[in-house]
Design a protein around this motif. Structure first.
Motif, PDB file in Angstrom:
ATOM      1  N   PRO A   1      -1.675 -10.339   1.901  1.00 26.17           N
ATOM      2  CA  PRO A   1      -1.355 -11.855   2.076  1.00 26.17           C
ATOM      3  C   PRO A   1       0.255 -12.162   0.958  1.00 26.17           C
ATOM      4  O   PRO A   1       0.792 -13.357   1.597  1.00 26.17           O
ATOM      5  CB  PRO A   1      -2.775 -12.581   1.079  1.00 26.17           C
ATOM      6  N   GLN A   2       0.153 -12.096  -0.212  1.00 27.69           N
ATOM      7  CA  GLN A   2       1.292 -12.180  -0.547  1.00 27.69           C
ATOM      8  C   GLN A   2       2.397 -11.383   0.160  1.00 27.69           C
ATOM      9  O   GLN A   2       3.677 -12.021   0.318  1.00 27.69           O
ATOM     10  CB  GLN A   2       1.132 -11.633  -2.044  1.00 27.69           C
ATOM     11  N   MET A   3       2.573 -10.218   0.455  1.00 28.21           N
ATOM     12  CA  MET A   3       3.700  -9.810   1.245  1.00 28.21           C
ATOM     13  C   MET A   3       3.770 -10.736   2.343  1.00 28.21           C
ATOM     14  O   MET A   3       5.139 -10.551   2.841  1.00 28.21           O
ATOM     15  CB  MET A   3       3.464  -7.725   1.467  1.00 28.21           C
ATOM     16  N   LYS A   4       3.249 -10.654   3.358  1.00 27.96           N
ATOM     17  CA  LYS A   4       3.392 -11.556   4.567  1.00 27.96           C
ATOM     18  C   LYS A   4       3.891 -12.757   4.278  1.00 27.96           C
ATOM     19  O   LYS A   4       4.801 -13.619   4.404  1.00 27.96           O
ATOM     20  CB  LYS A   4       1.938 -11.972   5.108  1.00 27.96           C
ATOM     21  N   LYS A   5       3.858 -13.087   2.454  1.00 27.25           N
ATOM     22  CA  LYS A   5       4.126 -15.124   2.441  1.00 27.25           C
ATOM     23  C   LYS A   5       5.652 -14.920   2.331  1.00 27.25           C
ATOM     24  O   LYS A   5       6.165 -15.413   2.475  1.00 27.25           O
ATOM     25  CB  LYS A   5       3.201 -15.664   1.563  1.00 27.25           C
ATOM     26  N   THR A   6       6.354 -13.084   1.652  1.00 27.15           N
ATOM     27  CA  THR A   6       7.325 -13.076   0.964  1.00 27.15           C
ATOM     28  C   THR A   6       7.805 -12.876   2.122  1.00 27.15           C
ATOM     29  O   THR A   6       9.107 -12.739   2.089  1.00 27.15           O
ATOM     30  CB  THR A   6       7.134 -12.498  -0.276  1.00 27.15           C
ATOM     31  N   GLY A   7       7.977 -11.994   2.806  1.00 26.04           N
ATOM     32  CA  GLY A   7       8.347 -11.546   4.582  1.00 26.04           C
ATOM     33  C   GLY A   7       8.095  -9.981   4.449  1.00 26.04           C
ATOM     34  O   GLY A   7       8.921  -9.389   5.192  1.00 26.04           O
ATOM     35  N   TRP A   8       8.516  -9.316   3.393  1.00 26.25           N
ATOM     36  CA  TRP A   8       7.955  -7.893   3.554  1.00 26.25           C
ATOM     37  C   TRP A   8       6.550  -7.288   2.551  1.00 26.25           C
ATOM     38  O   TRP A   8       6.993  -7.712   1.469  1.00 26.25           O
ATOM     39  CB  TRP A   8       9.730  -7.468   3.176  1.00 26.25           C
TER      40      TRP A   8
ATOM     41  N   ASP B   1      15.001  -1.203  -7.171  1.00 24.44           N
ATOM     42  CA  ASP B   1      14.420  -2.076  -7.011  1.00 24.44           C
ATOM     43  C   ASP B   1      12.875  -2.827  -6.707  1.00 24.44           C
ATOM     44  O   ASP B   1      12.404  -3.896  -6.890  1.00 24.44           O
ATOM     45  CB  ASP B   1      15.244  -3.436  -7.620  1.00 24.44           C
ATOM     46  N   LYS B   2      12.758  -2.047  -6.039  1.00 23.59           N
ATOM     47  CA  LYS B   2      11.326  -2.117  -5.175  1.00 23.59           C
ATOM     48  C   LYS B   2       9.913  -2.136  -6.145  1.00 23.59           C
ATOM     49  O   LYS B   2      10.396  -1.317  -7.087  1.00 23.59           O
ATOM     50  CB  LYS B   2      11.087  -1.359  -3.855  1.00 23.59           C
ATOM     51  N   LYS B   3       9.069  -3.628  -6.434  1.00 20.56           N
ATOM     52  CA  LYS B   3       8.282  -2.908  -7.390  1.00 20.56           C
ATOM     53  C   LYS B   3       7.006  -2.479  -6.105  1.00 20.56           C
ATOM     54  O   LYS B   3       6.490  -2.987  -5.686  1.00 20.56           O
ATOM     55  CB  LYS B   3       8.016  -4.490  -7.595  1.00 20.56           C
ATOM     56  N   VAL B   4       6.336  -1.808  -7.356  1.00 17.85           N
ATOM     57  CA  VAL B   4       5.299  -0.245  -6.225  1.00 17.85           C
ATOM     58  C   VAL B   4       4.548   0.001  -7.279  1.00 17.85           C
ATOM     59  O   VAL B   4       4.210  -0.073  -8.678  1.00 17.85           O
ATOM     60  CB  VAL B   4       6.148   1.062  -6.623  1.00 17.85           C
ATOM     61  N   LEU B   5       3.748   0.201  -6.660  1.00 23.71           N
ATOM     62  CA  LEU B   5       1.274   0.179  -7.320  1.00 23.71           C
ATOM     63  C   LEU B   5       1.706   1.346  -6.817  1.00 23.71           C
ATOM     64  O   LEU B   5       0.937   1.396  -5.389  1.00 23.71           O
ATOM     65  CB  LEU B   5       0.838  -0.751  -7.693  1.00 23.71           C
ATOM     66  N   ILE B   6       1.161   2.036  -7.681  1.00 27.37           N
ATOM     67  CA  ILE B   6       0.411   3.560  -7.425  1.00 27.37           C
ATOM     68  C   ILE B   6      -1.080   3.455  -8.108  1.00 27.37           C
ATOM     69  O   ILE B   6      -1.279   4.348  -8.671  1.00 27.37           O
ATOM     70  CB  ILE B   6       1.056   4.881  -6.769  1.00 27.37           C
ATOM     71  N   THR B   7      -1.882   3.451  -6.845  1.00 30.51           N
ATOM     72  CA  THR B   7      -3.516   3.903  -7.852  1.00 30.51           C
ATOM     73  C   THR B   7      -2.965   5.408  -7.973  1.00 30.51           C
ATOM     74  O   THR B   7      -2.906   7.010  -6.969  1.00 30.51           O
ATOM     75  CB  THR B   7      -3.961   3.446  -7.024  1.00 30.51           C
ATOM     76  N   GLY B   8      -4.466   5.995  -9.595  1.00 29.36           N
ATOM     77  CA  GLY B   8      -4.498   7.550  -9.246  1.00 29.36           C
ATOM     78  C   GLY B   8      -2.865   8.504  -9.575  1.00 29.36           C
ATOM     79  O   GLY B   8      -3.485   9.401  -8.741  1.00 29.36           O
TER      80      GLY B   8
ATOM     81  N   PRO C   1       0.761  -8.874 -10.647  1.00 31.83           N
ATOM     82  CA  PRO C   1      -0.227  -9.975  -9.770  1.00 31.83           C
ATOM     83  C   PRO C   1       0.930  -9.797  -7.538  1.00 31.83           C
ATOM     84  O   PRO C   1       0.441  -9.864  -7.509  1.00 31.83           O
ATOM     85  CB  PRO C   1       0.344 -11.279 -10.262  1.00 31.83           C
ATOM     86  N   GLU C   2       2.584  -9.298  -8.001  1.00 31.10           N
ATOM     87  CA  GLU C   2       2.709  -8.678  -7.547  1.00 31.10           C
ATOM     88  C   GLU C   2       3.666  -7.673  -7.038  1.00 31.10           C
ATOM     89  O   GLU C   2       4.068  -7.156  -7.899  1.00 31.10           O
ATOM     90  CB  GLU C   2       4.257 -10.123  -6.879  1.00 31.10           C
ATOM     91  N   VAL C   3       3.480  -7.352  -5.639  1.00 27.57           N
ATOM     92  CA  VAL C   3       4.405  -6.110  -5.584  1.00 27.57           C
ATOM     93  C   VAL C   3       5.078  -5.698  -3.985  1.00 27.57           C
ATOM     94  O   VAL C   3       4.818  -6.664  -3.048  1.00 27.57           O
ATOM     95  CB  VAL C   3       3.093  -4.459  -5.486  1.00 27.57           C
ATOM     96  N   ASP C   4       5.766  -5.436  -4.189  1.00 22.24           N
ATOM     97  CA  ASP C   4       6.524  -4.563  -2.308  1.00 22.24           C
ATOM     98  C   ASP C   4       5.527  -3.761  -2.249  1.00 22.24           C
ATOM     99  O   ASP C   4       5.608  -4.056  -0.942  1.00 22.24           O
ATOM    100  CB  ASP C   4       7.969  -4.463  -3.037  1.00 22.24           C
ATOM    101  N   ILE C   5       5.417  -3.105  -2.553  1.00 25.27           N
ATOM    102  CA  ILE C   5       4.850  -1.989  -2.490  1.00 25.27           C
ATOM    103  C   ILE C   5       3.185  -1.248  -2.831  1.00 25.27           C
ATOM    104  O   ILE C   5       3.497  -1.355  -4.038  1.00 25.27           O
ATOM    105  CB  ILE C   5       5.662  -0.345  -2.407  1.00 25.27           C
ATOM    106  N   LEU C   6       2.469  -0.775  -1.583  1.00 27.96           N
ATOM    107  CA  LEU C   6       1.158  -0.412  -2.532  1.00 27.96           C
ATOM    108  C   LEU C   6       0.598   0.672  -1.938  1.00 27.96           C
ATOM    109  O   LEU C   6       0.725   1.122  -0.838  1.00 27.96           O
ATOM    110  CB  LEU C   6      -0.093  -1.912  -2.751  1.00 27.96           C
ATOM    111  N   ILE C   7       0.411   1.811  -2.868  1.00 31.66           N
ATOM    112  CA  ILE C   7       0.144   2.898  -2.445  1.00 31.66           C
ATOM    113  C   ILE C   7      -1.565   3.051  -2.926  1.00 31.66           C
ATOM    114  O   ILE C   7      -1.628   3.614  -4.303  1.00 31.66           O
ATOM    115  CB  ILE C   7       1.586   4.319  -3.296  1.00 31.66           C
ATOM    116  N   ASN C   8      -2.209   3.091  -2.964  1.00 28.24           N
ATOM    117  CA  ASN C   8      -3.825   3.598  -2.574  1.00 28.24           C
ATOM    118  C   ASN C   8      -3.739   4.723  -2.106  1.00 28.24           C
ATOM    119  O   ASN C   8      -4.035   5.498  -1.019  1.00 28.24           O
ATOM    120  CB  ASN C   8      -4.843   2.951  -1.109  1.00 28.24           C
TER     121      ASN C   8
END
Length: 264
Positions: A126-133, A7-14, A81-88
């Protein structure tokens, strides 16, 4: 091993092909909710169809965004607007000599390879820091250190990602957010397969022979002496994105088959 990514929300570009697509598959295998990205509707839909066929009960969505456009990140953020994990992961290259590489080539590679990662990280960190993970992972390249003569601009952008990754990691001190980079080596993506086939036809040799000669001549320092499979790179990306990797922050992890000499 349970990577605790359910259930972690992940964004993977490209991520409609290559390493990014394989990372998407691995996240879906682990039960994450995945958003992939491509720069055209056709490519994105094709990738989504393949993922949904393989993982019919999983949560997978897609966003069209061409990061050559400096405003492309805005549509991504609006839809997600929100993700737990960002893969650039998104990246482009042009195989040209330094003299042949135009300002436009340089600017386009920086726009896609570096600025897209900066803009998305500036929103999500900043959103990750605010949510704590949270986890941010940059996909660099062995070219950041090997710097082939025909890939100087590309190599420069991939080296920039290493500095960016380390710098952002230093802003996460005392949090449960980590920022890391992986450094893949030569990987058997769709693009690599096309290259091998084209060279094989040009030189009247088998793709296997071309691959063998590539490692003898262009990557003699490789200890693996073969192209890595995309899954082998994706497995490292998954671990660094998981809660199990909490003690790894500000690192640049090689997945290069030993092609980069030295111990650092």
């Amino acid at each position: 091993m349970d990577l605790r990514l359910t259930d972690k929300k992940v964004l993977i570009t490209g991520s409609t092909s290559g390493i990014g697509f394989e990372i998407a598959k691995r996240f879906l295998e682990e039960g994450a909710s995945v958003t992939i990205n491509g720069r055209s509707d056709d490519n994105l839909q094709n990738a989504l169809d393949r993922l949904k066929e393989s993982f019919p009960d999983s949560s997978v969505n897609g966003i069209v965004a061409d990061f050559r456009n400096p405003k492309a990140h805005e549509s991504v953020i609006k839809l997600l607007p929100e993700v737990d994990i960002l893969i650039n992961n998104v990246g482009i290259y042009a195989s040209k000599t330094f003299d042949e590489t135009s300002d436009q080539d340089w600017e386009e590679m920086f726009q896609v390879n570096v600025m897209a990662a900066i803009r998305l990280s500036r929103h999500y960190l900043p959103q990750m820091k605010k949510t704590g993970w949270g986890r941010i992972l940059f996909v660099s390249s062995e070219c950041a250190q090997l710097v082939p003569e025909d890939l100087i601009a590309y190599s420069t952008t991939k080296a920039a990602l290493l500095a960016l990754s380390r710098g952002l990691a230093q802003t996460t001190k005392g949090t449960e957010v980590t920022v890391n980079a992986i450094i893949p080596g030569s990987t058997l993506t769709e693009g690599a397969k096309i290259f091998l086939q084209q060279q094989a036809e040009k030189e009247n040799k088998s793709p296997g022979k071309i691959s063998e000669e590539f490692f003898q001549e262009a990557r003699p320092s490789s200890l693996l002496q073969r192209f890595a499979e995309p899954k082998e790179v994706a497995d490292m990306a998954l671990f660094l994105s998981s809660p199990l990797s909490a003690a790894t922050n500000g690192a640049a992890i090689k997945v290069d088959g030993g092609s980069i000499p030295g111990i650092f």
